[in-house]
Design a protein around this motif. Structure first.
Motif, PDB file in Angstrom:
ATOM      1  N   ASP B  90       0.828  -1.207   0.000  1.00  0.00           N
ATOM      2  CA  ASP B  90       0.000   0.000   0.000  1.00  0.00           C
ATOM      3  C   ASP B  90       0.867   1.264   0.000  1.00  0.00           C
ATOM      4  O   ASP B  90       1.808   1.381   0.790  1.00  0.00           O
ATOM      5  N   ALA B  91       0.542   2.197  -0.895  1.00  0.00           N
ATOM      6  CA  ALA B  91       1.409   3.376  -1.088  1.00  0.00           C
ATOM      7  C   ALA B  91       1.555   4.212   0.187  1.00  0.00           C
ATOM      8  O   ALA B  91       2.652   4.657   0.528  1.00  0.00           O
ATOM      9  N   ASN B  92       0.448   4.440   0.908  1.00  0.00           N
ATOM     10  CA  ASN B  92       0.542   5.249   2.121  1.00  0.00           C
ATOM     11  C   ASN B  92       1.347   4.536   3.204  1.00  0.00           C
ATOM     12  O   ASN B  92       2.171   5.153   3.895  1.00  0.00           O
ATOM     13  N   ALA B  93       1.110   3.238   3.366  1.00  0.00           N
ATOM     14  CA  ALA B  93       1.849   2.473   4.374  1.00  0.00           C
ATOM     15  C   ALA B  93       3.341   2.450   4.021  1.00  0.00           C
ATOM     16  O   ALA B  93       4.216   2.501   4.894  1.00  0.00           O
ATOM     17  N   ARG B  94       3.613   2.411   2.739  1.00  0.00           N
ATOM     18  CA  ARG B  94       5.003   2.430   2.257  1.00  0.00           C
ATOM     19  C   ARG B  94       5.682   3.753   2.638  1.00  0.00           C
ATOM     20  O   ARG B  94       6.801   3.764   3.151  1.00  0.00           O
ATOM     21  N   ALA B  95       4.988   4.842   2.408  1.00  0.00           N
ATOM     22  CA  ALA B  95       5.551   6.164   2.753  1.00  0.00           C
ATOM     23  C   ALA B  95       5.770   6.271   4.265  1.00  0.00           C
ATOM     24  O   ALA B  95       6.742   6.874   4.715  1.00  0.00           O
ATOM     25  N   ARG B  96       4.867   5.677   5.044  1.00  0.00           N
ATOM     26  CA  ARG B  96       5.043   5.731   6.501  1.00  0.00           C
ATOM     27  C   ARG B  96       6.218   4.871   6.960  1.00  0.00           C
ATOM     28  O   ARG B  96       6.954   5.254   7.868  1.00  0.00           O
ATOM     29  N   ALA B  97       6.407   3.719   6.330  1.00  0.00           N
ATOM     30  CA  ALA B  97       7.557   2.869   6.688  1.00  0.00           C
ATOM     31  C   ALA B  97       8.863   3.589   6.384  1.00  0.00           C
ATOM     32  O   ALA B  97       9.825   3.535   7.171  1.00  0.00           O
ATOM     33  N   ILE B  98       8.897   4.290   5.256  1.00  0.00           N
ATOM     34  CA  ILE B  98      10.097   5.065   4.900  1.00  0.00           C
ATOM     35  C   ILE B  98      10.300   6.198   5.918  1.00  0.00           C
ATOM     36  O   ILE B  98      11.424   6.530   6.295  1.00  0.00           O
ATOM     37  N   THR B  99       9.184   6.777   6.386  1.00  0.00           N
ATOM     38  CA  THR B  99       9.276   7.805   7.425  1.00  0.00           C
ATOM     39  C   THR B  99       9.989   7.272   8.667  1.00  0.00           C
ATOM     40  O   THR B  99      10.814   7.967   9.265  1.00  0.00           O
ATOM     41  N   TRP B 100       9.693   6.027   9.036  1.00  0.00           N
ATOM     42  CA  TRP B 100      10.352   5.453  10.222  1.00  0.00           C
ATOM     43  C   TRP B 100      11.844   5.213   9.997  1.00  0.00           C
ATOM     44  O   TRP B 100      12.633   5.253  10.934  1.00  0.00           O
ATOM     45  N   MET B 101      12.231   4.959   8.754  1.00  0.00           N
ATOM     46  CA  MET B 101      13.672   4.877   8.462  1.00  0.00           C
ATOM     47  C   MET B 101      14.343   6.219   8.781  1.00  0.00           C
ATOM     48  O   MET B 101      15.381   6.270   9.435  1.00  0.00           O
ATOM     49  N   PHE B 102      13.735   7.291   8.286  1.00  0.00           N
ATOM     50  CA  PHE B 102      14.301   8.620   8.550  1.00  0.00           C
ATOM     51  C   PHE B 102      14.228   8.958  10.041  1.00  0.00           C
ATOM     52  O   PHE B 102      15.144   9.570  10.584  1.00  0.00           O
ATOM     53  N   ALA B 103      13.142   8.554  10.706  1.00  0.00           N
ATOM     54  CA  ALA B 103      13.025   8.842  12.143  1.00  0.00           C
ATOM     55  C   ALA B 103      14.141   8.149  12.915  1.00  0.00           C
ATOM     56  O   ALA B 103      14.723   8.721  13.842  1.00  0.00           O
ATOM     57  N   ALA B 104      14.450   6.915  12.527  1.00  0.00           N
ATOM     58  CA  ALA B 104      15.529   6.191  13.201  1.00  0.00           C
ATOM     59  C   ALA B 104      16.856   6.918  13.003  1.00  0.00           C
ATOM     60  O   ALA B 104      17.592   7.178  13.961  1.00  0.00           O
ATOM     61  N   LEU B 105      17.151   7.288  11.764  1.00  0.00           N
ATOM     62  CA  LEU B 105      18.455   7.866  11.438  1.00  0.00           C
ATOM     63  C   LEU B 105      18.592   9.323  11.865  1.00  0.00           C
ATOM     64  O   LEU B 105      19.672   9.751  12.256  1.00  0.00           O
ATOM     65  N   ASP B 106      17.510  10.077  11.779  1.00  0.00           N
ATOM     66  CA  ASP B 106      17.637  11.537  11.948  1.00  0.00           C
ATOM     67  C   ASP B 106      17.039  12.079  13.241  1.00  0.00           C
ATOM     68  O   ASP B 106      17.289  13.232  13.582  1.00  0.00           O
ATOM     69  N   THR B 107      16.237  11.286  13.947  1.00  0.00           N
ATOM     70  CA  THR B 107      15.691  11.775  15.207  1.00  0.00           C
ATOM     71  C   THR B 107      16.169  10.937  16.397  1.00  0.00           C
ATOM     72  O   THR B 107      16.542  11.488  17.421  1.00  0.00           O
ATOM     73  N   VAL B 108      16.193   9.626  16.246  1.00  0.00           N
ATOM     74  CA  VAL B 108      16.575   8.781  17.386  1.00  0.00           C
ATOM     75  C   VAL B 108      18.087   8.562  17.455  1.00  0.00           C
ATOM     76  O   VAL B 108      18.676   8.593  18.543  1.00  0.00           O
ATOM     77  N   GLU B 109      18.730   8.358  16.314  1.00  0.00           N
ATOM     78  CA  GLU B 109      20.164   8.044  16.365  1.00  0.00           C
ATOM     79  C   GLU B 109      21.065   9.230  16.751  1.00  0.00           C
ATOM     80  O   GLU B 109      22.051   9.017  17.461  1.00  0.00           O
ATOM     81  N   PRO B 110      20.787  10.472  16.325  1.00  0.00           N
ATOM     82  CA  PRO B 110      21.740  11.547  16.629  1.00  0.00           C
ATOM     83  C   PRO B 110      22.116  11.682  18.117  1.00  0.00           C
ATOM     84  O   PRO B 110      23.309  11.724  18.429  1.00  0.00           O
ATOM     85  N   PRO B 111      21.149  11.713  19.057  1.00  0.00           N
ATOM     86  CA  PRO B 111      21.608  11.810  20.451  1.00  0.00           C
ATOM     87  C   PRO B 111      22.365  10.556  20.918  1.00  0.00           C
ATOM     88  O   PRO B 111      23.247  10.648  21.776  1.00  0.00           O
TER      89      PRO B 111
END
Lengths: 218, 218
Positions: B90-111
């Motif tokens: 599903d296209a929307n679910a796909r975009a949300r899964a990609i969002t979690w990739m960015f959240a891991a790398l850019d919000t959770v990993e930096p600190p």
């Protein structure tokens, strides 16, 4: 129905263009997509309605029909994948442009953010000045490597892409508080080319207008 | 022709699974794609042949026919987009899964990376211990927010995705050197679920074998 993004009601940078909604606004302008903005206060960002959109209580978010996204990188990538103007057609070139998005966010920006954190939140600690120099020593090799890759090219890999949009945005953050970028002339010129794009100028004016009061609260 | 990734000849973590090739190996195992590995020394990583693949002189890189990529996030996303198993249909679910990739790398990993940098490279500075506590105070709210989002779900958004692969990888980095994750039971269990996946185990064994000498130099 226009897509809706969220932005700071009171941006900490006073409209200097460093808040991350700027990157999304710029992408929207590049692909020629009109949008609405909902301004949120710091208090509202931690309330359930906003946390349902952004689990980490930040901006920007992106709503389009029944799709809701957060994370600047993800939103810009979503726009780039669904509209012409920010990714090349060729599959390999497309994958490389996306690589540059990640390189901006995950390789070049971290030491720049580390410097910002030290400058803004640890400036009054005993270690502030020394640690600031330490972070700058970590930024410099990244700038040299990026400069070596860019050479005398106009953009990082062929035509302007979402990778350039993100890299220019990251370097602008550095330039805002440090003269370091001036030591790397081809990168300074690269950033200036980004800022000269009409889409960048429109996005910058729109986010500045929030601060100067020319934009109404969404 | 199998795709070729690069990995450390001598991983600084002695095969503990923190080097970023682990994330790419895990993705390759999840999508059932065999691959070759070329091991590189720290010296080789700064030489022209490797810099042509990775302008910042790091690992991993990914070569597949005439496509060459760098940046873990980009490589994992490329694999996820071209093979079944790491992104929903599903296209929307796909975009949300990609969002979690960015959240891991850019919000959770930096600190978490900030804490690692302080621990590994500033431990002998006068500010080491105090700054370590400061970075931990920045990690804790991220863990709480992530925990609140996860609740009692198995994965972040429906079925296991590239977003979970990246988030588990980021949290594993924290667990390696801090007991902080134990204070957040649902996240600790989430990470354990990731590690229990057969694809994770195969990837971990393969990267550990490089260190223990069971893998031949590519």
């Amino acid at each position: 129905m226009l897509p809706i993004i969220t932005a700071f009601e009171n941006s900490p940078d006073r409209g200097a263009g460093l808040a991350r909604d700027m990157r999304v606004r710029w992408a929207l302008e590049e692909v020629g997509r009109p949008y609405d903005v909902r301004l949120v206060s710091f208090k509202e960002m931690q309330e359930p309605a906003h946390l349902a959109l952004h689990p980490f209580g930040q901006i920007p978010t992106y709503e389009e029909g029944d799709l809701a996204l957060f994370e600047t990188g993800s939103i810009v990538l979503h726009l780039a994948r669904h509209h012409a103007g920010l990714l090349p057609e060729d599959a390999n070139a497309r994958a490389r442009a996306i690589t540059w998005m990640f390189a901006a966010l995950d390789t070049v920006e971290p030491p720049i953010l580390d410097r910002e954190t030290t400058r803004l939140f640890e400036g009054d600690r005993s270690w502030g000045p020394e640690r600031l120099r330490l972070t700058e020593a970590r930024i410099r090799p990244r700038l040299s490597q990026l400069s070596a890759h860019l050479g005398d090219a106009v953009w990082l890999d062929g035509a302007f892409s979402a990778g350039d949009l993100m890299m220019v945005s990251v370097l602008l953050r550095l330039r805002h508080s440090s003269p370091m970028l001036n030591d790397v002339p081809n990168l300074a010129a690269y950033v200036a080319r980004g800022e000269a794009r009409p889409a960048y100028k429109r996005a910058f004016a729109a986010q500045l207008a929030v601060f100067t009061g020319k934009a109404s609260r969404g």
